[in-house]
Enzyme design. Structure first.
Site, mmCIF file in Angstrom:
data_model
loop_
_atom_site.group_PDB
_atom_site.id
_atom_site.type_symbol
_atom_site.label_atom_id
_atom_site.label_comp_id
_atom_site.label_asym_id
_atom_site.label_seq_id
_atom_site.Cartn_x
_atom_site.Cartn_y
_atom_site.Cartn_z
ATOM 1 N N CYS A 129 0.934 -1.000 0.011
ATOM 2 C CA CYS A 129 -0.166 -0.121 -0.042
ATOM 3 C C CYS A 129 0.868 1.403 0.113
ATOM 4 C CB CYS A 129 -0.975 -0.022 1.025
ATOM 5 S SG CYS A 129 -0.178 -0.252 2.849
ATOM 6 N N ARG A 130 0.643 2.174 1.068
ATOM 7 C CA ARG A 130 1.199 3.419 0.685
ATOM 8 C C ARG A 130 2.632 3.741 1.464
ATOM 9 N NH1 ARG A 130 -4.540 6.537 2.256
ATOM 10 N NH2 ARG A 130 -5.126 6.853 0.220
#
Lengths: 228, 228
Positions: free
Chosen positions: A181-182
């Site tokens: 993800c981020r």
DNA sequence: CATATATTCAATAGAATAATTGAGTATATG
DNA sequence: CATATACTCAATTATTCTATTGAATATATG
């Protein structure tokens, strides 16, 4: 035309750098930078992601902008902010490493949160790269699709967390699934891994997020027609 | 034993990192860090170098220490502070690059100060390394000798600025002289170059200081019997 | 053991920062 | 062209930060 003395010179120089460090000296602004490392966001989007009021978000963004860390563009009623320079993320990355190395609190907070959530060690970028070359894994980008479109790990497929359950049947059962993800303080990959395991998949997450992968010069792709 | 929610987790994590950025958010503290990148210093020495009062210096050092950026040791009546981690310098280095890239003010302040002082472009580390291998240059470490002893560029000789004039006759006239000091905002190498040129030497300075050279993994030496 | 030195601590005042509120501005929409 | 939307601005209050001052503490020295 007499030149300034060396003390004045030093004071002026360090004062300038302090403009940057002061702009960074706030937890909410660090979170905003971490978000903006993914893609540009409007004020409204950032306020929602960081759970701040619009006015407060706007003011924080202006603090960052006046230190030259962000740039903005208007599109209709929206104003989109983005990191002004790759070096902004580099500073945040160096800060992350320093914090992880020196602040025992961070380790404790992570352990508290991850407890029972993530028994398996996350993969490093190097490990994932090797396994990708061996065609040994399925890689899922579980961020919102807009972020995937701006740039994602080569070969990864976009499966935003909300769509994960409905897309489960399309995944092969015989390969390990790697979600990312981020970044290390983003919870999306963690939640994806939990869900995948609950449905019987072998699943782990990538330790870092897309921005780290990208800055390391590892292979990325972007959707066509997207301007970064 | 219910786990914290993801918003609380993020708030806690970013708040921890903000401890570090807040500690860095002051011009004097940045200067102290820049000094401590050379070697450990006592409070008194730091106060003198940064031209701050003792009490004020002590308080700034404690701010840095409580963010885990510094460590201290006592030796008799003196307390020596040092960087707690190589990553502290890395953050400062990343910050320097960001500032140089984004803050036009920094360029202006440097130009104002350097005007007429340094007409020739400074050398990069890579250029110096090559010229050292060609045995084409003389390298002078013009920092105070204590800093030279803790670590210096391999092959450099210690010529603290105050001793430069008396040691001029020992230098060969046929090679270019390269002076270096603490870093890009240290004025010692600049002053050395001015003096050398006034005495007829071809002289330039290294763009960065010893800590950058060292962190880049380039060859350094230290005097025997010195504990870092 | 009194005194000097190096540093920290505590109290204070002035300055800067953060979040909230409500008003103001620019753009799009019916 | 009135209205809604997205954002910024200004004012306010509470909080935090900075530098100074003088006292306190720890260590060395005669």
């Amino acid at each position: 035309m007499t030149s300034i003395d060396s003390r004045t010179f030093k004071n002026q120089v360090y004062e300038q750098f302090a403009r940057i460090t002061k702009a960074l000296a706030n937890a909410h602004r660090l979170e905003l930078i971490d978000l903006l490392a993914q893609r540009e966001f409007s004020v409204e989007e950032l306020a929602k992601e960081a759970e701040l009021s619009i006015a407060n978000t706007s003011q924080h963004l202006q603090v960052l902008r006046s230190a030259s860390l962000l740039e903005q563009r208007r599109d209709g009623r929206h104003i989109y902010y983005r990191l002004a320079d790759e070096n902004v993320f580099r500073v945040w990355q160096a800060m992350r490493e320093l914090g992880e190395a020196r602040l025992a609190e961070i380790e404790r907070i992570k352990n508290d949160f991850m407890r029972d959530k993530d028994s398996l060690r996350p993969l490093s970028a190097g490990e994932l790269l090797k396994r990708l070359q061996d065609r040994d894994v399925i890689v899922l980008d579980v961020r919102p699709e807009a972020e995937y479109q701006v740039g994602h790990i080569s070969g990864a497929q976009s499966v935003p967390l909300a769509r994960l359950e409905t897309q489960l049947r399309e995944l092969p059962q015989d390969k390990e699934v790697i979600a990312y993800c981020r970044g290390p303080y983003c919870v999306l990959a963690l939640e994806a891994v939990q869900k995948l395991r609950a449905f019987g998949f072998r699943a782990r997450r990538l330790a870092d997020g897309l921005p780290d992968w990208q800055l390391a010069g590892l292979p990325i792709e972007q959707d066509e027609g997207v301007n970064i």
